[in-house]
Design a protein around this motif. Structure first.
Motif, PDB file in Angstrom:
ATOM      1  N   ASN A 111      19.246   6.482  -0.579  1.00 34.29           N
ATOM      2  CA  ASN A 111      19.684   7.464  -1.542  1.00 34.29           C
ATOM      3  C   ASN A 111      19.724   6.912  -2.959  1.00 34.29           C
ATOM      4  OD1 ASN A 111      20.759  10.212  -1.676  1.00 34.29           O
ATOM      5  ND2 ASN A 111      22.456   9.166  -2.652  1.00 34.29           N
ATOM      6  N   LEU A 112      19.755   5.589  -3.064  1.00 34.53           N
ATOM      7  CA  LEU A 112      19.847   4.970  -4.386  1.00 34.53           C
ATOM      8  C   LEU A 112      18.472   4.759  -5.004  1.00 34.53           C
ATOM      9  CD1 LEU A 112      22.517   2.290  -3.485  1.00 34.53           C
ATOM     10  CD2 LEU A 112      22.874   4.500  -4.568  1.00 34.53           C
ATOM     11  N   ILE A 113      17.416   4.925  -4.203  1.00 30.75           N
ATOM     12  CA  ILE A 113      16.067   4.709  -4.722  1.00 30.75           C
ATOM     13  C   ILE A 113      15.577   6.013  -5.348  1.00 30.75           C
ATOM     14  CG2 ILE A 113      13.734   3.950  -4.151  1.00 30.75           C
ATOM     15  CD1 ILE A 113      14.894   2.733  -1.590  1.00 30.75           C
ATOM     16  N   GLY A 114      14.914   5.899  -6.485  1.00 26.66           N
ATOM     17  CA  GLY A 114      14.428   7.096  -7.162  1.00 26.66           C
ATOM     18  C   GLY A 114      13.367   7.823  -6.346  1.00 26.66           C
ATOM     19  N   GLY A 115      13.286   9.131  -6.559  1.00 25.10           N
ATOM     20  CA  GLY A 115      12.375   9.957  -5.781  1.00 25.10           C
ATOM     21  C   GLY A 115      10.913   9.599  -5.953  1.00 25.10           C
ATOM     22  N   ILE A 116      10.524   9.214  -7.178  1.00 20.18           N
ATOM     23  CA  ILE A 116       9.118   8.905  -7.431  1.00 20.18           C
ATOM     24  C   ILE A 116       8.713   7.655  -6.654  1.00 20.18           C
ATOM     25  CG2 ILE A 116       7.538   8.053  -9.202  1.00 20.18           C
ATOM     26  CD1 ILE A 116       7.806  10.879  -9.658  1.00 20.18           C
ATOM     27  N   VAL A 117       9.561   6.623  -6.747  1.00 19.49           N
ATOM     28  CA  VAL A 117       9.282   5.372  -6.040  1.00 19.49           C
ATOM     29  C   VAL A 117       9.176   5.637  -4.544  1.00 19.49           C
ATOM     30  CG1 VAL A 117      10.151   3.080  -5.545  1.00 19.49           C
ATOM     31  CG2 VAL A 117      10.483   4.062  -7.799  1.00 19.49           C
ATOM     32  N   LEU A 118      10.167   6.376  -4.054  1.00 15.24           N
ATOM     33  CA  LEU A 118      10.209   6.718  -2.640  1.00 15.24           C
ATOM     34  C   LEU A 118       8.938   7.450  -2.218  1.00 15.24           C
ATOM     35  CD1 LEU A 118      12.633   6.073  -0.964  1.00 15.24           C
ATOM     36  CD2 LEU A 118      13.306   8.453  -1.113  1.00 15.24           C
ATOM     37  N   GLY A 119       8.519   8.386  -3.058  1.00 14.80           N
ATOM     38  CA  GLY A 119       7.317   9.153  -2.747  1.00 14.80           C
ATOM     39  C   GLY A 119       6.101   8.259  -2.634  1.00 14.80           C
ATOM     40  N   TYR A 120       5.951   7.339  -3.588  1.00 11.27           N
ATOM     41  CA  TYR A 120       4.773   6.464  -3.552  1.00 11.27           C
ATOM     42  C   TYR A 120       4.824   5.508  -2.366  1.00 11.27           C
ATOM     43  CZ  TYR A 120       2.734   8.066  -7.871  1.00 11.27           C
ATOM     44  OH  TYR A 120       2.119   8.838  -8.814  1.00 11.27           O
ATOM     45  N   VAL A 121       6.038   4.973  -2.103  1.00 20.22           N
ATOM     46  CA  VAL A 121       6.178   4.046  -0.980  1.00 20.22           C
ATOM     47  C   VAL A 121       5.801   4.747   0.327  1.00 20.22           C
ATOM     48  CG1 VAL A 121       7.838   2.753   0.381  1.00 20.22           C
ATOM     49  CG2 VAL A 121       7.878   2.582  -2.100  1.00 20.22           C
ATOM     50  N   TRP A 122       6.361   5.947   0.524  1.00 22.47           N
ATOM     51  CA  TRP A 122       6.085   6.671   1.764  1.00 22.47           C
ATOM     52  C   TRP A 122       4.651   7.159   1.824  1.00 22.47           C
ATOM     53  CZ3 TRP A 122       8.331   7.049   6.350  1.00 22.47           C
ATOM     54  CH2 TRP A 122       9.638   6.570   6.459  1.00 22.47           C
ATOM     55  N   ASN A 123       4.088   7.427   0.665  1.00 20.65           N
ATOM     56  CA  ASN A 123       2.681   7.811   0.623  1.00 20.65           C
ATOM     57  C   ASN A 123       1.837   6.699   1.224  1.00 20.65           C
ATOM     58  OD1 ASN A 123      -0.044   7.699  -0.821  1.00 20.65           O
ATOM     59  ND2 ASN A 123       0.633   9.767  -1.266  1.00 20.65           N
ATOM     60  N   THR A 124       2.130   5.468   0.815  1.00 18.88           N
ATOM     61  CA  THR A 124       1.384   4.318   1.336  1.00 18.88           C
ATOM     62  C   THR A 124       1.634   4.140   2.830  1.00 18.88           C
ATOM     63  OG1 THR A 124       1.854   3.340  -0.813  1.00 18.88           O
ATOM     64  CG2 THR A 124       0.856   1.918   0.821  1.00 18.88           C
ATOM     65  N   ILE A 125       2.919   4.216   3.220  1.00 19.18           N
ATOM     66  CA  ILE A 125       3.255   4.011   4.638  1.00 19.18           C
ATOM     67  C   ILE A 125       2.560   5.055   5.511  1.00 19.18           C
ATOM     68  CG2 ILE A 125       5.124   4.061   6.324  1.00 19.18           C
ATOM     69  CD1 ILE A 125       7.012   3.108   4.141  1.00 19.18           C
ATOM     70  N   LEU A 126       2.743   6.324   5.150  1.00 17.99           N
ATOM     71  CA  LEU A 126       2.209   7.391   5.999  1.00 17.99           C
ATOM     72  C   LEU A 126       0.683   7.362   6.029  1.00 17.99           C
ATOM     73  CD1 LEU A 126       4.670  10.273   5.071  1.00 17.99           C
ATOM     74  CD2 LEU A 126       4.617   8.926   7.157  1.00 17.99           C
ATOM     75  N   ASN A 127       0.064   7.102   4.863  1.00 16.53           N
ATOM     76  CA  ASN A 127      -1.398   7.034   4.848  1.00 16.53           C
ATOM     77  C   ASN A 127      -1.899   5.865   5.687  1.00 16.53           C
ATOM     78  OD1 ASN A 127      -2.304   9.264   3.464  1.00 16.53           O
ATOM     79  ND2 ASN A 127      -1.951   8.332   1.470  1.00 16.53           N
ATOM     80  N   ALA A 128      -1.154   4.761   5.665  1.00 10.60           N
ATOM     81  CA  ALA A 128      -1.567   3.609   6.464  1.00 10.60           C
ATOM     82  C   ALA A 128      -1.529   3.965   7.949  1.00 10.60           C
ATOM     83  CB  ALA A 128      -0.664   2.426   6.169  1.00 10.60           C
ATOM     84  N   ILE A 129      -0.486   4.690   8.357  1.00 10.72           N
ATOM     85  CA  ILE A 129      -0.398   5.088   9.769  1.00 10.72           C
ATOM     86  C   ILE A 129      -1.520   6.072  10.109  1.00 10.72           C
ATOM     87  CG2 ILE A 129       1.022   6.295  11.463  1.00 10.72           C
ATOM     88  CD1 ILE A 129       3.475   5.268   9.857  1.00 10.72           C
ATOM     89  N   LEU A 130      -1.682   7.071   9.229  1.00  5.23           N
ATOM     90  CA  LEU A 130      -2.667   8.116   9.514  1.00  5.23           C
ATOM     91  C   LEU A 130      -4.098   7.583   9.488  1.00  5.23           C
ATOM     92  CD1 LEU A 130      -1.125  11.075   7.504  1.00  5.23           C
ATOM     93  CD2 LEU A 130      -1.350  10.910   9.969  1.00  5.23           C
ATOM     94  N   SER A 131      -4.322   6.499   8.735  1.00  2.46           N
ATOM     95  CA  SER A 131      -5.693   6.000   8.622  1.00  2.46           C
ATOM     96  C   SER A 131      -6.206   5.508   9.978  1.00  2.46           C
ATOM     97  CB  SER A 131      -5.775   4.884   7.582  1.00  2.46           C
ATOM     98  OG  SER A 131      -5.132   3.735   8.068  1.00  2.46           O
ATOM     99  N   ASN A 132      -5.283   5.208  10.914  1.00  2.00           N
ATOM    100  CA  ASN A 132      -5.717   4.850  12.271  1.00  2.00           C
ATOM    101  C   ASN A 132      -6.438   6.009  12.953  1.00  2.00           C
ATOM    102  OD1 ASN A 132      -4.585   2.313  12.116  1.00  2.00           O
ATOM    103  ND2 ASN A 132      -2.573   3.072  12.718  1.00  2.00           N
ATOM    104  N   PHE A 133      -6.120   7.221  12.510  1.00  2.00           N
ATOM    105  CA  PHE A 133      -6.770   8.396  13.092  1.00  2.00           C
ATOM    106  C   PHE A 133      -7.787   8.980  12.129  1.00  2.00           C
ATOM    107  CE2 PHE A 133      -2.312   8.074  14.288  1.00  2.00           C
ATOM    108  CZ  PHE A 133      -2.425   7.863  15.661  1.00  2.00           C
ATOM    109  N   ASP A 134      -8.206   8.184  11.120  1.00  2.00           N
ATOM    110  CA  ASP A 134      -9.117   8.661  10.082  1.00  2.00           C
ATOM    111  C   ASP A 134      -8.590   9.907   9.401  1.00  2.00           C
ATOM    112  OD1 ASP A 134     -10.986   6.675  10.101  1.00  2.00           O
ATOM    113  OD2 ASP A 134     -12.135   7.570  11.734  1.00  2.00           O
ATOM    114  N   LEU A 135      -7.288   9.926   9.156  1.00  2.00           N
ATOM    115  CA  LEU A 135      -6.668  11.063   8.476  1.00  2.00           C
ATOM    116  C   LEU A 135      -5.899  10.557   7.268  1.00  2.00           C
ATOM    117  CD1 LEU A 135      -5.125  13.028  11.465  1.00  2.00           C
ATOM    118  CD2 LEU A 135      -7.083  13.711  10.110  1.00  2.00           C
ATOM    119  N   THR A 136      -5.523  11.472   6.383  1.00  2.55           N
ATOM    120  CA  THR A 136      -4.616  11.130   5.294  1.00  2.55           C
ATOM    121  C   THR A 136      -3.608  12.268   5.163  1.00  2.55           C
ATOM    122  OG1 THR A 136      -5.757  12.294   3.549  1.00  2.55           O
ATOM    123  CG2 THR A 136      -6.534  10.073   4.039  1.00  2.55           C
ATOM    124  N   LEU A 137      -2.590  12.020   4.351  1.00  2.00           N
ATOM    125  CA  LEU A 137      -1.602  13.071   4.094  1.00  2.00           C
ATOM    126  C   LEU A 137      -2.253  14.301   3.486  1.00  2.00           C
ATOM    127  CD1 LEU A 137       1.553  11.443   2.553  1.00  2.00           C
ATOM    128  CD2 LEU A 137       1.428  12.838   4.589  1.00  2.00           C
TER     129      LEU A 137
END
Lengths: 282, 456
Positions: A111-137
């Motif tokens: 909750n203390l992390i800013g929304g923009i930072v959080l968005g970019y961090v999760w963007n990387t995490i989720l895309n990394a996971i999805l890339s195993n299925f040749d997908l992206t967010l």
């Protein structure tokens, strides 16, 4: 006393009133006036009636109605996930387990992390996971939607958890004891004792989740940017894109902002009324 | 008593409101008079490019030291120029110099731009057609730089390919058409493992906000051919109100070539950024990438960069249009400076003097070339003032090549950011096989007309 209070009333109230007017009332009134005007620069506007509102709702390129639907769905799902998970965590962390304080801290930190930072961090995490299925967010609105839910829940659960913990700890121990003596099982204690008595916490948590999810902007911008093709664009981002991304759309953008304000206000008031009536005095 | 108090509060509130409104309205109209603190005027430059902020600050300090004229440079964060300019220009101490991106920017700011046709710096402009002119023939925006883009090629890997048996060409010079480019690229892709590359083209970045290389830069080429076929007069808004997207299939051909002969699968293009693409190129994982001379810093700045300065070269973007054998790079600019005509006379003069100093004095010119990295389109710049980076030099070479028709930056009249973002979204859906090309074409045509109509 009464007399001097009356006498000096203006002197005390004026500074606050002036600050409030400059920082809030004037911009607010200007904003409403501008929503009925055609303008590029805020100090140079021409009145044009309800044109902006009509365009905001009916122009096919406006995307406002779609964004409204998407936001509503997102808010409903968020309220459910955030509150249920936060409540479960709160129950877990009020049992006197080892390391309770550490876990409370850990869950609160997002909750203390800013929304923009959080968005970019999760963007990387989720895309990394999805890339195993040749997908992206960006592959579909569905993926983007659940991505937003995950990020929003992850961020808000910690805060709501703290409120629920406070609520649960406020329940008098003798009530639970009495229930136990009367032979109530755990489920009965939860639904008959705990839940009614943390109703004030539920009110405040639902209220906060509702308005925060409805007004979500940073995470939306950083995680999906509204893509693919504006299909994950929420209201605030839609207003931002309308106002700054298009020529000749400042007016409709302002109109959308006014509608947005009214919606947040109305929904929050209704919600507050409904949950207030369910509160129990203890 | 109570009602009296209430009435008093109400009156105060109303008065305050009125004061606020009056003050706010007064800001716009009354900025002609006051403001200038010093007699000789002052400069307030609102800069567009965040990466140049440091250089401008140093230039401003030096100019102030030399002449005593205060220069303030404010830079908006990336992508927020329009919004900060909108709020800054409404203030009393408004910027005296601001930037626009071309005719579209001029259309929204024409109430604020002063006529610069009599200014000294304009007389030095080598190609007067680069300036932004109004309907009345006045000059309202002067380019700060020219830039060029095309397909950046890693010459070293390309040479390795040309040395392979059965290569489709023997040197880059043979590639002067789309057909040849396609043959070379597809053959190169099939020999990717021999060349130890992941793919010919660096990833096609289609993440929202990272898609300008396609929806703006690539789109410029088919639109250029469409308009030059029609002899369209781009300063006439009616000529650009609609497009036929006549070379839509050509756009598809080159875009398919980028997508299918890439380091990545098309379905993951939606997560890729321009930085990702440039890094792939810099690390030698890709041979080609579409970008401009400004990207050289990005290439050379990557850790573990394997591309030497002498190995980067430009190839024009061929799309299979008629007569493309003589086509050059896309050379133009979307960086124009304007003088705020609502600023005081002294401030306007001080601002022009500052720009003049920057582009004509030796000290100023050194800053322009070395610190700002500009290819300045002014006759005060000689061969000695050429940029140091290889891509910048190539842009200059291409712009001087005889028998070559360079493509102007017609995208400066593209309708709006919304149009570009929408287009990028369609391209993403197309890359993910979720939208057919005919839908992309019809949506682009419709969006163009709608966004143009909204701005008119």
């Amino acid at each position: 006393m009464q007399k001097s209070l009356t006498k000096y009333f203006p002197a005390f109230v004026l500074p606050t009133l002036a600050a409030f007017s400059i920082a809030f009332l004037v911009p607010f009134v200007m904003g409403i006036v501008l929503s009925f005007s055609d303008f590029t620069i805020v100090t140079d506007a021409r009145f044009n009636g309800f044109d902006n509102y009509v365009r905001a709702f009916t122009d096919p390129s406006s995307n406002f109605v779609y964004a409204l639907g998407f936001t509503a769905l997102f808010t409903v799902v968020s309220i459910i996930t955030v509150n249920i998970l936060a409540f479960l965590l709160a129950m877990l962390l009020t049992r006197g387990l080892k390391g309770t304080n550490l876990f409370r801290g850990v869950f609160f930190v997002p909750n203390l992390i800013g929304g923009i930072v959080l968005g970019y961090v999760w963007n990387t995490i989720l895309n990394a996971i999805l890339s195993n299925f040749d997908l992206t967010l960006m592959y579909s609105a569905n993926l983007g939607f659940w991505g937003l839910i995950i990020v929003n829940s992850w961020q808000m659960i910690g805060y709501m958890m703290i409120i629920y913990i406070a609520g649960i700890q406020n329940i008098p121990g003798d009530l639970k004891e009495a229930a136990a003596i009367d032979g109530a099982n755990k489920r009965q204690t939860l639904f008959r004792i705990t839940l009614p008595l943390v109703m004030p916490s539920i009110t405040i948590c639902t209220f906060l989740t509702l308005t925060n999810s409805f007004k979500l902007f940073d995470q939306n911008l950083a995680l999906t940017g509204g893509g693919p093709s504006n299909m994950t664009e929420m209201l605030a981002l839609n207003i931002y894109h309308t106002f700054y991304g298009r020529n000749g759309w400042s007016g409709p953008g302002q109109a959308k902002a006014v509608v947005f304000f009214a919606l947040v206000g109305v929904i929050a008031l209704i919600q507050l009324r409904i949950t207030r009536s369910k509160e129990v005095e203890n | 008593m109570k009602t009296k108090m209430k009435r008093f509060a109400a009156i105060t509130a109303t008065l305050l409101l009125l004061c606020g409104l009056l003050a706010a309205c007064g800001g716009g109209s009354g900025s002609g008079g006051g403001g200038g603190k010093s007699e000789s005027g002052q400069v307030y430059f609102q800069n567009f490019k965040p990466e140049q902020d440091e250089a401008y600050q140093a230039i401003a300090a030096e100019y102030t030291k030399e002449t005593g004229v205060p220069v303030k440079v404010i830079t908006a964060a990336s992508g927020t120029y329009e919004q900060s300019l909108r709020s800054e220009i409404a203030k009393k101490d408004a910027p005296t110099i601001f930037q626009i991106n071309g005719p579209v920017g001029y259309a929204s700011w024409k109430d604020y731009t002063a006529d610069l046709s009599a200014s000294e710096v304009y007389t030095h402009l080598t190609d007067k057609s680069l300036a932004i002119t109004g309907e009345d023939g006045g000059v309202y925006g002067i380019p700060l730089t020219i830039e060029g883009y095309g397909i950046i090629v890693n010459n070293k890997i390309a040479a390795q390919y040309f040395a392979l048996p059965g290569a489709q060409a023997t040197s880059l010079d043979e590639i002067t058409t789309f057909a040849k480019l396609k043959a070379v690229v597809e053959d190169m892709q099939s020999k990717a493992s021999d060349l130890r590359i992941d793919g010919v083209f660096a990833s096609t970045s289609l993440k929202p906000g990272e898609d300008w290389r396609w929806q703006t830069h690539l789109m410029n080429v088919p639109i250029y051919y469409e308009w030059s076929g029609e002899d369209a007069d781009l300063s006439d808004p009616a000529a650009t109100a609609e497009i036929k997207f006549q070379y839509s299939d050509n756009f598809k051909d080159i875009f398919d070539l980028y997508l299918n002969n890439s380091t990545i699968k098309p379905t993951v293009a939606g997560s890729k950024t321009v930085d990702d693409s440039m890094a792939e190129f810099a690390l030698g994982k890709a041979v080609m990438v579409q970008n401009g001379n400004w990207a050289y810093g990005q290439i050379s700045g990557v850790d573990g960069n394997t591309v030497a300065a002498e190995d980067v070269t430009f190839l024009p973007i061929y799309i299979g249009a008629p007569g493309e054998e003589t086509q050059g790079l896309c050379i133009g600019t979307e960086n124009f400076f304007c003088i705020n005509k609502n600023a005081s006379e002294a401030d306007q003069k001080a601002s022009l003097d500052f720009m003049n100093w920057l582009y004509t004095s030796d000290a100023g010119k050194a800053h322009v070339t070395n610190d700002l990295g500009f290819i300045a389109p002014f006759d005060t710049f000689t061969d000695a003032d050429k940029p140091a980076d290889p891509l910048g030099q190539q842009v200059m070479d291409w712009s001087a090549k005889s028998g070559i028709q360079n493509v102007p930056w017609n995208f400066t009249v593209f309708p709006s950011q919304q149009f570009k973002d929408n287009f990028g979204g369609y391209l993403l859906l197309y890359a993910q096989d979720q939208m057919g090309w005919s839908d992309v074409t019809s949506k682009v045509i419709a969006d163009w007309a709608a966004e143009k109509a909204a701005a008119a």
